[in-house]
Design a protein around this motif. Structure first.
Motif, PDB file in Angstrom:
ATOM      1  N   ALA A   1      -8.342   8.000   5.360  1.00 41.48           N
ATOM      2  CA  ALA A   1      -7.693   9.298   5.189  1.00 41.48           C
ATOM      3  C   ALA A   1      -6.176   9.198   5.160  1.00 41.48           C
ATOM      4  O   ALA A   1      -5.571   8.432   5.909  1.00 41.48           O
ATOM      5  N   THR A   2      -5.601   9.989   4.293  1.00 41.98           N
ATOM      6  CA  THR A   2      -4.193  10.354   4.327  1.00 41.98           C
ATOM      7  C   THR A   2      -4.050  11.586   3.460  1.00 41.98           C
ATOM      8  O   THR A   2      -4.945  11.918   2.671  1.00 41.98           O
ATOM      9  N   GLU A   3      -2.942  12.294   3.618  1.00 40.88           N
ATOM     10  CA  GLU A   3      -2.655  13.478   2.802  1.00 40.88           C
ATOM     11  C   GLU A   3      -1.512  13.122   1.859  1.00 40.88           C
ATOM     12  O   GLU A   3      -0.445  12.725   2.313  1.00 40.88           O
ATOM     13  N   THR A   4      -1.748  13.263   0.556  1.00 39.87           N
ATOM     14  CA  THR A   4      -0.778  12.796  -0.430  1.00 39.87           C
ATOM     15  C   THR A   4       0.003  13.945  -1.045  1.00 39.87           C
ATOM     16  O   THR A   4      -0.558  14.801  -1.733  1.00 39.87           O
ATOM     17  N   ASN A   5       1.300  13.943  -0.785  1.00 41.04           N
ATOM     18  CA  ASN A   5       2.243  14.814  -1.482  1.00 41.04           C
ATOM     19  C   ASN A   5       2.686  14.047  -2.717  1.00 41.04           C
ATOM     20  O   ASN A   5       3.484  13.109  -2.629  1.00 41.04           O
ATOM     21  N   THR A   6       2.157  14.413  -3.874  1.00 39.38           N
ATOM     22  CA  THR A   6       2.431  13.644  -5.090  1.00 39.38           C
ATOM     23  C   THR A   6       3.884  13.761  -5.539  1.00 39.38           C
ATOM     24  O   THR A   6       4.306  13.026  -6.434  1.00 39.38           O
ATOM     25  N   PHE A   7       4.638  14.671  -4.916  1.00 38.03           N
ATOM     26  CA  PHE A   7       6.055  14.821  -5.244  1.00 38.03           C
ATOM     27  C   PHE A   7       6.946  13.997  -4.299  1.00 38.03           C
ATOM     28  O   PHE A   7       8.150  13.924  -4.499  1.00 38.03           O
ATOM     29  N   SER A   8       6.352  13.411  -3.268  1.00 41.33           N
ATOM     30  CA  SER A   8       7.122  12.653  -2.285  1.00 41.33           C
ATOM     31  C   SER A   8       7.490  11.287  -2.846  1.00 41.33           C
ATOM     32  O   SER A   8       6.662  10.609  -3.467  1.00 41.33           O
ATOM     33  N   PRO A   9       8.722  10.829  -2.612  1.00 42.62           N
ATOM     34  CA  PRO A   9       9.126   9.504  -3.091  1.00 42.62           C
ATOM     35  C   PRO A   9       8.668   8.372  -2.191  1.00 42.62           C
ATOM     36  O   PRO A   9       8.916   7.202  -2.493  1.00 42.62           O
ATOM     37  N   ILE A  10       7.996   8.681  -1.082  1.00 45.72           N
ATOM     38  CA  ILE A  10       7.636   7.659  -0.095  1.00 45.72           C
ATOM     39  C   ILE A  10       6.253   7.112  -0.407  1.00 45.72           C
ATOM     40  O   ILE A  10       5.236   7.749  -0.139  1.00 45.72           O
ATOM     41  N   ALA A  11       6.203   5.935  -1.006  1.00 42.43           N
ATOM     42  CA  ALA A  11       4.921   5.318  -1.357  1.00 42.43           C
ATOM     43  C   ALA A  11       4.226   4.798  -0.099  1.00 42.43           C
ATOM     44  O   ALA A  11       4.860   4.431   0.881  1.00 42.43           O
ATOM     45  N   ILE A  12       2.893   4.793  -0.153  1.00 48.17           N
ATOM     46  CA  ILE A  12       2.083   4.313   0.974  1.00 48.17           C
ATOM     47  C   ILE A  12       1.443   2.983   0.598  1.00 48.17           C
ATOM     48  O   ILE A  12       0.763   2.878  -0.434  1.00 48.17           O
ATOM     49  N   ASP A  13       1.654   1.980   1.437  1.00 47.94           N
ATOM     50  CA  ASP A  13       0.939   0.720   1.304  1.00 47.94           C
ATOM     51  C   ASP A  13       0.158   0.467   2.583  1.00 47.94           C
ATOM     52  O   ASP A  13       0.056   1.339   3.451  1.00 47.94           O
ATOM     53  N   ARG A  14      -0.409  -0.703   2.714  1.00 46.05           N
ATOM     54  CA  ARG A  14      -1.235  -0.990   3.882  1.00 46.05           C
ATOM     55  C   ARG A  14      -0.442  -0.905   5.185  1.00 46.05           C
ATOM     56  O   ARG A  14      -0.975  -0.525   6.229  1.00 46.05           O
ATOM     57  N   ARG A  15       0.855  -1.211   5.128  1.00 42.52           N
ATOM     58  CA  ARG A  15       1.665  -1.147   6.345  1.00 42.52           C
ATOM     59  C   ARG A  15       1.736   0.267   6.899  1.00 42.52           C
ATOM     60  O   ARG A  15       1.842   0.464   8.114  1.00 42.52           O
ATOM     61  N   ALA A  16       1.669   1.285   6.025  1.00 41.66           N
ATOM     62  CA  ALA A  16       1.691   2.671   6.493  1.00 41.66           C
ATOM     63  C   ALA A  16       0.437   2.989   7.292  1.00 41.66           C
ATOM     64  O   ALA A  16       0.492   3.727   8.289  1.00 41.66           O
ATOM     65  N   PHE A  17      -0.701   2.453   6.881  1.00 43.58           N
ATOM     66  CA  PHE A  17      -1.931   2.642   7.652  1.00 43.58           C
ATOM     67  C   PHE A  17      -1.850   1.881   8.975  1.00 43.58           C
ATOM     68  O   PHE A  17      -2.256   2.389  10.020  1.00 43.58           O
ATOM     69  N   GLU A  18      -1.312   0.672   8.945  1.00 44.20           N
ATOM     70  CA  GLU A  18      -1.183  -0.124  10.166  1.00 44.20           C
ATOM     71  C   GLU A  18      -0.283   0.568  11.178  1.00 44.20           C
ATOM     72  O   GLU A  18      -0.498   0.479  12.390  1.00 44.20           O
ATOM     73  N   ALA A  19       0.746   1.299  10.689  1.00 46.65           N
ATOM     74  CA  ALA A  19       1.675   1.980  11.594  1.00 46.65           C
ATOM     75  C   ALA A  19       1.027   3.187  12.263  1.00 46.65           C
ATOM     76  O   ALA A  19       1.425   3.572  13.373  1.00 46.65           O
ATOM     77  N   SER A  20       0.037   3.800  11.611  1.00 50.77           N
ATOM     78  CA  SER A  20      -0.599   4.999  12.155  1.00 50.77           C
ATOM     79  C   SER A  20      -1.935   4.674  12.823  1.00 50.77           C
ATOM     80  O   SER A  20      -2.118   4.901  14.011  1.00 50.77           O
ATOM     81  N   LEU A  21      -2.885   4.184  12.052  1.00 49.30           N
ATOM     82  CA  LEU A  21      -4.166   3.748  12.623  1.00 49.30           C
ATOM     83  C   LEU A  21      -4.898   2.880  11.620  1.00 49.30           C
ATOM     84  O   LEU A  21      -5.171   3.315  10.491  1.00 49.30           O
ATOM     85  N   GLN A  22      -5.202   1.679  12.019  1.00 45.37           N
ATOM     86  CA  GLN A  22      -6.122   0.842  11.247  1.00 45.37           C
ATOM     87  C   GLN A  22      -6.968   0.067  12.242  1.00 45.37           C
ATOM     88  O   GLN A  22      -6.466  -0.748  13.012  1.00 45.37           O
ATOM     89  N   ALA A  23      -8.261   0.371  12.235  1.00 44.73           N
ATOM     90  CA  ALA A  23      -9.186  -0.240  13.185  1.00 44.73           C
ATOM     91  C   ALA A  23     -10.365  -0.834  12.421  1.00 44.73           C
ATOM     92  O   ALA A  23     -10.955  -0.180  11.559  1.00 44.73           O
ATOM     93  N   GLY A  24     -10.705  -2.056  12.749  1.00 40.20           N
ATOM     94  CA  GLY A  24     -11.857  -2.686  12.140  1.00 40.20           C
ATOM     95  C   GLY A  24     -13.161  -2.159  12.713  1.00 40.20           C
ATOM     96  O   GLY A  24     -13.160  -1.334  13.640  1.00 40.20           O
ATOM     97  N   PRO A  25     -14.300  -2.607  12.193  1.00 37.26           N
ATOM     98  CA  PRO A  25     -15.599  -2.136  12.680  1.00 37.26           C
ATOM     99  C   PRO A  25     -15.737  -2.301  14.190  1.00 37.26           C
ATOM    100  O   PRO A  25     -15.510  -3.383  14.734  1.00 37.26           O
TER     101      PRO A  25
END
Length: 488
Positions: free
Chosen positions: A9-33
């Motif tokens: 999950a994430t919410e995408t503002n298609t007008f935002s200049p801030i691209a999301i890569d895997r590091r953005a998920f790691e900064a918020s929440l990324q959990a393995g099984p």
């Protein structure tokens, strides 16, 4: 029963200049099984609730990956495909399963994918086949596409805005799934297109009463399993953007369709009356200064990282500085570079610092001040309902009677604990300047003597009739005054 669960999950503002890569998920929440924390992060609640339900029922819960990134711009194609394919591989390894229960947002857009959730749900359905139950929880600020409705047996969205009920709605999702798996009900979805886009805070009327009525109908209507309003997300430039109503019934699609249309037309009749009154930065500061006592909360509603903006606008702060306002605490301004400089200088240092207004036009000007670094906190977090929201390495700086929290991980101002974790007692300040559209209300309203909603600058496309959409439909209000008069 064997049930597979995962979240993406994430919410995408298609007008935002801030691209999301895997590091953005790691900064918020990324959990393995199996590695998801005990507390959920908004859209991951189906995993934590699923643990409770399956333990109670004696069923096997197979956990896949869980990934959440704070709202921003387009997700990199390789990032989305990589996270998606991890979940799909985990599902294949778990087969056979009796159900798939997912935590999604509903407004995720990646490079090359206008409908990430529809893509994921369709691929899940292809793996499990037509007879396995597939359901998901959504954020109401999402896009309900035909592809998603075709792939899922049913969908449940949060009812509240602020989203204080994401755990309760995950429980609703699981309750329907359990009854379906036991053969007690056969959930089917009916959807009505309201032909509009609006903002629907449930902290005030008329949406407060509308949601209360929805919940009363769920208790009283025979065969009705769930009602959801998909508010839509006006900062998402996608073909199926807009407000819709979902009625989930026990094999009563016609009754569900009639009820969804009734509620949808009532929503349309109330269009334009839901959002609170907003003032500009000059009026906001006037009103805050006129208040007999504090703390007065000024909400910078459209520079809201929860809507995908940077959260680094300085328009309101500049107005306060220009007028010499003091006894102010600002939480927060996103500026990872300024945070790095403060950490290098250390607590107690007095340094020249430029901060803010780096991300986009119409966000004000960078502030240049000689500041004192009051406190530094690594990996700071604030409360959000039953969960915690990270705002990263953060610095409390002070100048001219003004306190500012600079953060390195974008996050909207959910809770007064964002101040207290940095060492600032929020109730001791005359004015609190925060960045959030409405999620702040549940917690900040408990300490505020007054709340002022301020529309300053243009970091967020908040006027759909004027927004330069390239893909979004133009046959809805307010793009047209009466979409019902248009030819099909």
């Amino acid at each position: 029963m064997r049930i597979f669960t995962a979240a993406l999950a994430t919410e995408t503002n298609t007008f935002s200049p801030i691209a999301i890569d895997r590091r953005a998920f790691e900064a918020s929440l990324q959990a393995g099984p199996g590695q998801h924390p005990e507390t959920p992060t908004l859209c991951t609640a189906p995993i934590t609730v699923g643990r409770e339900v399956c333990a109670r029922e004696g069923w096997t819960l197979i956990e896949g990956s869980a990934s959440w990134a704070d709202p921003a711009g387009l997700v990199a194609r390789a990032t989305y495909e990589g996270l998606r394919d991890e979940i799909l591989a985990e599902l294949r390894a778990a087969m056979p399963v009796d159900a798939v229960v997912l935590g999604l947002h509903g407004a995720m857009v990646a490079q090359g994918y206008d409908d990430c959730e529809g893509d994921l749900l369709t691929r899940v359905r292809e793996i499990v086949g037509p007879d396995v139950l597939v359901c998901a929880e959504l954020d109401p600020h999402s896009h309900l596409t035909a592809k998603r409705v075709a792939a899922a047996d049913f969908l449940v969205a949060f009812k509240e805005f602020p989203h204080t009920d994401f755990v309760d709605r995950a429980r609703d999702l699981w309750a329907i799934a359990v009854r379906a798996l036991k053969g007690e009900v056969r959930p089917v979805m009916s959807v009505f297109d309201c032909r509009m886009i609006d903002v629907f805070p449930t902290s005030k009327q008329p949406m407060r009463g509308f949601v209360d009525r929805m919940m009363a109908l769920e208790r009283s209507e025979p065969g009705l399993l769930n009602l959801s309003i998909i508010h839509g997300f006006m900062a998402g430039d996608v073909p199926e953007m807009g407000t819709k109503v979902i009625a989930v019934t026990d094999a009563q699609p016609a009754a569900g369709a009639a009820l969804a249309e009734q509620l949808g037309r009532e929503l349309f009749a109330l269009r334009g009356t839901f959002m609170v009154e907003q003032v500009d930065e000059k009026v906001a500061v006037d009103q805050a200064l006129a208040a007999p006592r504090g703390p007065v909360v000024i909400a910078d509603v459209w520079d809201n990282p929860g809507g995908g903006t940077a959260g680094d606008a300085t328009v309101i702060l500049e107005e306060m500085i220009r007028r010499g306002v003091t006894d102010v605490a600002v939480g927060t301004i996103w500026d990872p570079i300024a945070v790095q400089i403060c950490f290098a200088a250390g607590e107690g240092a007095e340094i020249p610092l430029r901060f803010g207004a780096k991300s986009a036009p119409f966000t004000g000007n960078p502030v240049d001040k000689r500041v004192t670094v009051k406190r530094l906190v690594r990996n700071a977090e604030m409360r959000f309902g039953e969960s915690w929201a990270p705002f990263g390495d953060s610095a409390w700086i002070h100048f001219d009677g003004v306190d500012v929290i600079l953060n390195s991980t974008r996050a909207q101002s959910f809770d007064p604990s964002l101040f207290s974790v940095m060492g600032i007692e929020p109730t001791s300040r005359r004015i609190l300047l925060i960045k959030s559209t409405n999620h702040f209300y549940g917690s900040f309203s408990k300490i505020a003597t007054e709340i002022i909603y301020c529309s300053a600058g243009k970091p967020y496309p908040n006027r759909p009739a004027e927004t330069d959409y390239r893909k979004a439909r133009r046959d809805i209000w307010p793009m047209v005054e009466n979409p019902w008069a248009l030819r099909p």
